[in-house]
Design an enzyme around this catalytic site. Structure first.
Site, PDB file in Angstrom:
ATOM      1  N   SER A   1       8.773   6.750  -6.623  1.00  0.00           N
ATOM      2  CA  SER A   1      10.054   6.257  -7.119  1.00  0.00           C
ATOM      3  C   SER A   1      10.545   7.271  -8.142  1.00  0.00           C
ATOM      4  O   SER A   1       9.795   8.162  -8.535  1.00  0.00           O
ATOM      5  CB  SER A   1       9.888   4.884  -7.761  1.00  0.00           C
ATOM      6  OG  SER A   1       8.996   4.955  -8.853  1.00  0.00           O
TER       7      SER A   1
ATOM      8  N   ASP B   1      13.139   0.898 -12.325  1.00  0.00           N
ATOM      9  CA  ASP B   1      12.057   0.499 -11.425  1.00  0.00           C
ATOM     10  C   ASP B   1      11.603  -0.913 -11.804  1.00  0.00           C
ATOM     11  O   ASP B   1      10.923  -1.114 -12.799  1.00  0.00           O
ATOM     12  CB  ASP B   1      10.911   1.510 -11.560  1.00  0.00           C
ATOM     13  CG  ASP B   1       9.748   1.200 -10.625  1.00  0.00           C
ATOM     14  OD1 ASP B   1       9.834   0.204  -9.877  1.00  0.00           O
ATOM     15  OD2 ASP B   1       8.764   1.956 -10.657  1.00  0.00           O
TER      16      ASP B   1
ATOM     17  N   GLN C   1       6.449   3.290   1.936  1.00  0.00           N
ATOM     18  CA  GLN C   1       6.348   4.440   2.832  1.00  0.00           C
ATOM     19  C   GLN C   1       6.240   5.740   2.041  1.00  0.00           C
ATOM     20  O   GLN C   1       5.350   6.543   2.254  1.00  0.00           O
ATOM     21  CB  GLN C   1       7.573   4.523   3.756  1.00  0.00           C
ATOM     22  CG  GLN C   1       7.348   3.911   5.124  1.00  0.00           C
ATOM     23  CD  GLN C   1       7.566   2.417   5.100  1.00  0.00           C
ATOM     24  OE1 GLN C   1       8.111   1.866   4.129  1.00  0.00           O
ATOM     25  NE2 GLN C   1       7.139   1.735   6.143  1.00  0.00           N
TER      26      GLN C   1
ATOM     27  N   GLU D   1       4.591  -2.206 -12.243  1.00  0.00           N
ATOM     28  CA  GLU D   1       4.097  -0.893 -12.652  1.00  0.00           C
ATOM     29  C   GLU D   1       5.176  -0.158 -13.459  1.00  0.00           C
ATOM     30  O   GLU D   1       4.922   0.357 -14.551  1.00  0.00           O
ATOM     31  CB  GLU D   1       3.725  -0.044 -11.424  1.00  0.00           C
ATOM     32  CG  GLU D   1       2.471  -0.505 -10.695  1.00  0.00           C
ATOM     33  CD  GLU D   1       2.728  -1.595  -9.665  1.00  0.00           C
ATOM     34  OE1 GLU D   1       3.879  -2.113  -9.619  1.00  0.00           O
ATOM     35  OE2 GLU D   1       1.802  -1.953  -8.912  1.00  0.00           O
TER      36      GLU D   1
ATOM     37  N   ASP E   1      -0.517 -10.045   0.119  1.00  0.00           N
ATOM     38  CA  ASP E   1       0.480 -10.674  -0.739  1.00  0.00           C
ATOM     39  C   ASP E   1       1.830  -9.977  -0.721  1.00  0.00           C
ATOM     40  O   ASP E   1       2.834 -10.535  -1.127  1.00  0.00           O
ATOM     41  CB  ASP E   1      -0.031 -10.730  -2.187  1.00  0.00           C
ATOM     42  CG  ASP E   1      -0.084  -9.348  -2.823  1.00  0.00           C
ATOM     43  OD1 ASP E   1      -0.328  -8.369  -2.084  1.00  0.00           O
ATOM     44  OD2 ASP E   1       0.125  -9.247  -4.037  1.00  0.00           O
TER      45      ASP E   1
ATOM     46  N   ASP F   1      -5.796  -6.747   1.424  1.00  0.00           N
ATOM     47  CA  ASP F   1      -4.988  -5.848   0.638  1.00  0.00           C
ATOM     48  C   ASP F   1      -5.678  -5.733  -0.737  1.00  0.00           C
ATOM     49  O   ASP F   1      -6.400  -6.637  -1.131  1.00  0.00           O
ATOM     50  CB  ASP F   1      -3.609  -6.516   0.550  1.00  0.00           C
ATOM     51  CG  ASP F   1      -2.698  -5.883  -0.445  1.00  0.00           C
ATOM     52  OD1 ASP F   1      -2.387  -4.708  -0.254  1.00  0.00           O
ATOM     53  OD2 ASP F   1      -2.295  -6.569  -1.398  1.00  0.00           O
TER      54      ASP F   1
HETATM   55  N1  LIG Z   1       6.629   1.621  -8.953  1.00  0.00           N
HETATM   56  C1  LIG Z   1       6.005   2.637  -8.371  1.00  0.00           C
HETATM   57  N2  LIG Z   1       6.536   3.853  -8.416  1.00  0.00           N
HETATM   58  C2  LIG Z   1       5.922   4.889  -7.830  1.00  0.00           C
HETATM   59  N3  LIG Z   1       4.769   4.800  -7.168  1.00  0.00           N
HETATM   60  C3  LIG Z   1       4.176   3.617  -7.076  1.00  0.00           C
HETATM   61  C4  LIG Z   1       4.768   2.460  -7.654  1.00  0.00           C
HETATM   62  N4  LIG Z   1       3.978   1.413  -7.397  1.00  0.00           N
HETATM   63  C5  LIG Z   1       2.946   1.881  -6.670  1.00  0.00           C
HETATM   64  N5  LIG Z   1       3.061   3.209  -6.465  1.00  0.00           N
HETATM   65  C6  LIG Z   1       2.140   4.062  -5.714  1.00  0.00           C
HETATM   66  O1  LIG Z   1       2.195   3.727  -4.347  1.00  0.00           O
HETATM   67  C7  LIG Z   1       0.912   3.367  -3.869  1.00  0.00           C
HETATM   68  C8  LIG Z   1       1.004   2.309  -2.814  1.00  0.00           C
HETATM   69  O2  LIG Z   1       1.740   1.201  -3.254  1.00  0.00           O
HETATM   70  P1  LIG Z   1       1.217  -0.292  -3.171  1.00  0.00           P
HETATM   71  O3  LIG Z   1       0.209  -0.498  -4.205  1.00  0.00           O
HETATM   72  O4  LIG Z   1       2.379  -1.199  -3.165  1.00  0.00           O
HETATM   73  O5  LIG Z   1       0.554  -0.263  -1.740  1.00  0.00           O
HETATM   74  P2  LIG Z   1      -0.290  -1.358  -0.978  1.00  0.00           P
HETATM   75  O6  LIG Z   1      -0.415  -0.844   0.402  1.00  0.00           O
HETATM   76  O7  LIG Z   1       0.274  -2.704  -1.200  1.00  0.00           O
HETATM   77  O8  LIG Z   1      -1.702  -1.273  -1.583  1.00  0.00           O
HETATM   78  P3  LIG Z   1      -2.418  -2.285  -2.502  1.00  0.00           P
HETATM   79  O9  LIG Z   1      -3.570  -2.745  -1.719  1.00  0.00           O
HETATM   80  O10 LIG Z   1      -2.853  -1.439  -3.651  1.00  0.00           O
HETATM   81  O11 LIG Z   1      -1.490  -3.380  -2.868  1.00  0.00           O
HETATM   82  C9  LIG Z   1       0.181   2.937  -5.112  1.00  0.00           C
HETATM   83  O12 LIG Z   1      -1.201   3.098  -4.963  1.00  0.00           O
HETATM   84  C10 LIG Z   1       0.713   3.869  -6.157  1.00  0.00           C
HETATM   85  O13 LIG Z   1       0.061   5.119  -6.123  1.00  0.00           O
HETATM   86 MG   LIG Z   2       0.084  -4.734  -2.201  1.00  0.00          MG
END
Ligand SMILES: Nc1ncnc2c1ncn2[C@@H]1O[C@H](COP(=O)(O)OP(=O)(O)OP(=O)(O)O)[C@@H](O)[C@H]1O
Ligand SMILES: [Mg+2]
Ligand SMILES: [K+]
Length: 699
Positions: free
Chosen positions: A383, A343, A379, A347, A535, A306
């Site tokens: 937000s 939120d 998904q 972030e 994680d 990840d």
């Molecule tokens: N609080 C938030 N509100 C809106 N959009 C968000 C928020 N946090 C993340 N995102 C968007 O959603 C995307 C995916 O979320 P997240 O980072 O949790 O995914 P992930 O699959 O865990 O990937 P990573 O390897 O980056 O952890 C982020 O790249 C970002 O563009």
């Molecule tokens: Mg992640």
């Protein structure tokens, strides 16, 4: 990473209790789990009974029988001792952990109050209770931070004294019972009742209480049991050969022959090898929930990681508001802040902070605003908030464009009507948005698009930092033949930038949790063994599906529960050590099996002529060892057979040395050392014992 020193193999503190345990393990119900040694024990029981009968009747070679029987019992005891020493080393580690599980009190929040609490013992906490933990307090049990942010000292479980940040929302919300809050105050919802906390499970694991045989071990056990049966049949035919020549062979000699021929060396050490592998991981601050995971690690082909929180530090912080042409920066900041007020992700919180720092935009009370909050999900990757008839969203750029109609000119966000001329405006805005997005992404940052009522306002730049020293470590993994693939929910350009910086072989961007799972299944369908480091809660399905699922200790409880390993240092490149330990485990088992079977050759030459030379003088040709007497030959062989177990305990516990020289070369090398060594050493050993015992006149 602080790595506690390895305790010596024959540390008296471990050896003395292990001797006691070796006797306790003579219980047949314990012994039956190890078929080879169970058979040896039955042989010892049978010959002991015959000896007692002969003692009464005064017949037989009592002195000789006595010595053979003694060594039969030693053989079983030595095997038990090997296992007990391996377990003892785990117990020492468990005791150190147990010290961390001190009795604490908890500040249990009253059900409908925000601040009043009562002090209760930590052991009375139930899942779902909410406790307040303040600077200086020990966190009473495992839980999820639901409010606040604090620095926590997790040295009790990780041995690492540098404090870590734990905060509500996001992927760093899990706290572990027994660790200490250093600053600030958090509210924690308890997720584990007393007795089933992470620390409890850790203790049970290193103590070996939950150890189950792996499929490989079971397969090897079946093989060994099969060989044992073959030798039972082979030895059972011997009396008829003797009878044919008009002689008889005492049962005790037959049992001795049988025991030296069956694979007792590997049978005795198999369990110790497995336990030692898991203990070795613990010393690297990795907890393996199953031996199977350790074995699988030895053969891993692909490592999926990840991005955020695994490859990067994971505290993505808003650093800039980048408005589109014609939009006031303050308007963007205001919308971004509104959409982030509720939120609770790092972030979201960092956006509120930046808006306040840069524009003095104050936080607003959600209660008074009559707003509907839309939480972030992996998904939707968005937000936002619906407030006063207007709807504000922020999120991954592609998701936002799909939502405001970047690909089609018709906006789909509620509450927007499209003017005839609107199409042109949107397309121009989209083009500009893409430019800004690319700039942010190329720097490795995460761009979040912000829109109000379907109208794009601009981008928030989230910055994250790649963990130190990761590049060289990924190069080492490549050298071991492991392909590294980063999977992230982030956009392809950010992913590419981070992938290049971290030095992974490949990446998959814009991945949903389902995509992560799919990727693992595809790799597995190709016959590959897959490891996954993650994680987040959204990584949990993938962690569960992977052959080796390594959860970062900084991660969520869901991730830690789903994986079959937890890295207490949250260092994904630790997989190098995990793989090495896995390979070492497989190699140690293979080498000792080879050694054990090769051992037989010498024993044939020692015992068979000794037994039969009286009946079949031509067998004298086989008597190349020239042992002093038939009885001495049998005794020497059984003594060697027992002593070799003890001699190999250090190797079983420490493991054969792993060298990255390729599977083929390694196999040849081991066959040479352990195969050839296994043939030669008993010749020398048995001869030496024969000389020694005939010198002191034992037989
Ligand atoms: N609080 C938030 N509100 C809106 N959009 C968000 C928020 N946090 C993340 N995102 C968007 O959603 C995307 C995916 O979320 P997240 O980072 O949790 O995914 P992930 O699959 O865990 O990937 P990573 O390897 O980056 O952890 C982020 O790249 C970002 O563009
Ligand atoms: Mg992640
Ligand atoms: K043997």
């Amino acid at each position: 990473m602080s790595k506690p020193a390895e305790t010596g193999v024959f540390d008296p503190q471990i050896v003395w209790p292990a001797i006691g345990h070796a006797f306790a393990k003579l219980h047949p119900m314990v012994q039956i789990r190890n078929p080879v040694m169970f058979v040896v024990e039955m042989g010892a029981v049978l010959t002991t009974l015959i000896f007692l009968r002969d003692l009464v009747t005064g017949s037989g070679h009592l002195a000789f029988s006595f010595q053979v029987i003694l060594w039969l019992w030693f053989t079983v005891l030595f095997a038990n001792f090997a296992e007990a020493v391996a377990e003892g080393r785990g117990k020492a580690q468990a005791d150190a952990l147990r010290k961390a599980r001190t009795q604490t009190d908890a500040k249990l929040l009253a059900p409908d109050s925000h601040s009043s609490y009562e002090i209760v013992p930590a052991t009375s906490l139930k899942v779902g209770d909410v406790v307040i933990v303040e600077a200086g307090d020990i966190i009473p049990s495992d839980g999820e931070v639901i409010e606040g942010i604090a620095s926590v000292n997790e040295a009790a479980i990780t041995g690492e004294s540098a404090p870590v940040i734990r905060e509500s929302g996001g992927d760093r919300s899990a706290v572990t019972g027994g660790t200490q809050v250093l600053s600030d105050q958090i509210r924690v919802r308890i997720t584990a009742a007393a007795g089933s906390t992470f620390l409890d499970r850790m203790i049970a694991l290193v103590e070996g209480a939950q150890r189950q045989k792996t499929p490989n071990e079971i397969a090897l056990n079946i093989l060994l049991a099969g060989m044992t049966i073959i030798f039972v049949l082979a030895v059972a035919t011997i009396p008829s050969f003797a009878a044919y020549a008009g002689g008889a062979i005492p049962i005790v000699s037959l049992v001795a022959l049988f025991v030296t021929l069956i694979p007792t060396t590997i049978g005795a050490l198999l369990s110790a090898i497995g336990i030692a592998g898991m203990n070795r991981l613990v010393r690297f601050n990795v907890l393996a929930m199953s031996g199977r995971a350790v074995e699988a690690a030895g053969d891993v082909d692909t490592l999926l990681l990840d991005k955020t929180g695994t490859i990067t530090l994971g505290n993505r912080q808003a650093t800039e508001f980048l408005p589109l042409h014609g939009i006031d920066e303050r308007e963007l900041a205001d919308a971004a802040q509104l959409s982030s007020l509720a939120d609770e992700t790092p972030e979201g919180r960092s956006i509120v902070v930046l808006a306040k720092e840069k524009y003095g935009i104050r936080g607003r009370d959600m209660g008074e605003l009559h707003a509907h909050f839309v939480p972030f999900s992996a998904q939707t990757r968005m937000s936002g908030i619906d407030i006063d008839g207007s709807s504000i969203r922020k999120g991954a750029v592609d998701s936002m464009l799909a939502c405001v109609g970047g690909s089609s000119p018709v906006p789909t966000l509620p509450g927007t009507a499209m003017r005839a001329s609107g199409t042109v405006v949107v397309t121009a805005a989209v083009r500009e948005l893409r430019e800004i997005t690319d700039r942010v992404a190329k720097s490795g940052g995460t761009p979040l698009a912000v829109a109000r009522d379907g109208r794009l306002l601009g981008i928030v730049h989230l910055k994250d930092i790649v963990k130190g020293g990761i590049r060289e470590r990924f190069a080492a993994l490549r050298h071991m033949g492991i392909r590294t693939v980063m999977i992230t929910g982030d956009n392809p350009m950010t992913a590419a930038a981070i992938a290049a910086e971290a030095g992974v072989d490949d990446f998959l961007a814009q991945a949903t949790p389902e995509n992560k799972l799919e990727l693992i299944r595809t790799e597995q369908a190709k016959g590959k063994l897959v490891a996954m480091c993650g994680d987040g809660t959204n990584d949990a399905p993938a962690l569960a599906q992977a052959d080796v699922g390594v959860a970062m200790n900084t991660g969520t409880m869901a991730a830690r529960e789903a994986g079959n390993m937890v890295d207490l240092d949250s260092d994904p490149t630790k997989l190098i050590e995990v793989v090495e330990i896995g390979k070492q485990l497989l190699m140690t088992r293979g080498s000792l099996t080879t050694f054990s079977i090769a051992n037989d050759v010498a024993k044939y030459f020692a015992i068979i002529p000794a037994m039969f030379v009286a009946f079949y003088p031509q067998l004298q040709a086989l008597n190349i060892m020239r042992l002093s007497s038939p009885q001495s030959a049998i005794l020497s062989a059984i003594i060697f057979n027992a002593l070799i177990i003890v001699a190999l305990i250090p190797l079983a516990l420490k493991g054969v040395k792993y060298r990255p020289i390729g599977a083929g070369a390694l196999l040849r090398r081991n066959l040479l050392i352990y195969g050839l060594g296994g043939v030669i050493i008993p010749f020398v050993g048995i001869k030496a014992i024969d000389i020694a015992i005939s010198a002191i006149g034992l037989s």
